[in-house]
Design a protein around this motif. Structure first.
Motif, PDB file in Angstrom:
ATOM      1  N   ARG A  13       0.826  -1.198   0.000  1.00 32.82           N
ATOM      2  CA  ARG A  13       0.000   0.000   0.000  1.00 32.82           C
ATOM      3  C   ARG A  13       0.866   1.257   0.000  1.00 32.82           C
ATOM      4  N   TRP A  16       2.758   1.530  -3.594  1.00 32.65           N
ATOM      5  CA  TRP A  16       2.014   1.203  -4.805  1.00 32.65           C
ATOM      6  C   TRP A  16       2.643   1.869  -6.024  1.00 32.65           C
ATOM      7  N   LYS A 181      -3.481   0.455  -4.546  1.00 32.78           N
ATOM      8  CA  LYS A 181      -3.735   1.830  -4.115  1.00 32.78           C
ATOM      9  C   LYS A 181      -5.193   2.025  -3.705  1.00 32.78           C
TER      10      LYS A 181
END
Length: 184
Positions: A13, A16, A181
């Motif tokens: 995350r 990304w 994302k």
């Protein structure tokens, strides 16, 4: 185990954009290779030539540095000299290097293909689906013969496969980047 998965998802995350850049770089590489396959082949040979040359020079340096501590320093020296000569040949004769590498791949494909067919025939009573191994071996043999009969075309075919892989891989990384994302 769950904490490892959680930390991995946090890593994806937070980064990304790195997946996105990897994907875009792969796509650019693939497209450039499709558009300029000869230049791509030359660039690959030159980059590898620089690597081999640097490896050789460092090995020579290491050999001389350790000649008082090791009675086998000369082995590393010979290794370094060979690498240096090959690196210089690759840099000053890239076309020959590309041809030799292509022939090597053709011989490898031919020999492994024959061995796969032989293994499949010998194992036909012990495994199921041996025809898949025979088919894979025959494809390897045909590819090897093609490359050996037409080395320049064989190199271009390998570059096209590499370029296609890069574009597909890159597209997958771009999609993954946006999914990661948007998932969190």
């Amino acid at each position: 185990m769950n904490s490892n998965l959680a930390s991995m998802s946090v890593m994806f995350r937070r980064n990304w954009w790195a997946l996105l850049l990897r994907g875009l770089a792969a796509i650019v590489f693939g497209v450039l290779t499709w558009l300029q396959p000869a230049a791509s082949a030359a660039a690959l040979v030159l980059v590898f030539g620089v690597y081999v040359l640097v490896d050789g020079v460092l090995a020579i340096f290491s050999a001389f540095q350790s000649r008082k501590e090791s009675s086998h320093w000369w082995v590393v020296l010979i290794w370094g000299l060979i690498s240096t000569v090959v690196g210089l040949l690759m840099l000053f004769q890239p076309a020959i290097t590309a041809l030799v590498m292509t022939i090597y791949i053709g011989v490898w494909a031919l020999m492994t293909g024959v061995m796969e067919v032989v293994a499949a025939i010998r194992l036909r009573k012990e495994i199921q689906g041996e025809w898949l191994l025979i088919l894979g071996g025959l494809i390897s043999v045909l590819f090897g013969i093609f490359v050996l009969m037409q080395p320049a075309a064989g190199m271009m075919a390998m570059l096209w496969v590499l370029a296609t892989y890069a574009v597909v891989f890159g597209a997958l990384m771009v999609v993954l980047a946006f999914k990661v994302k948007n998932a969190f």
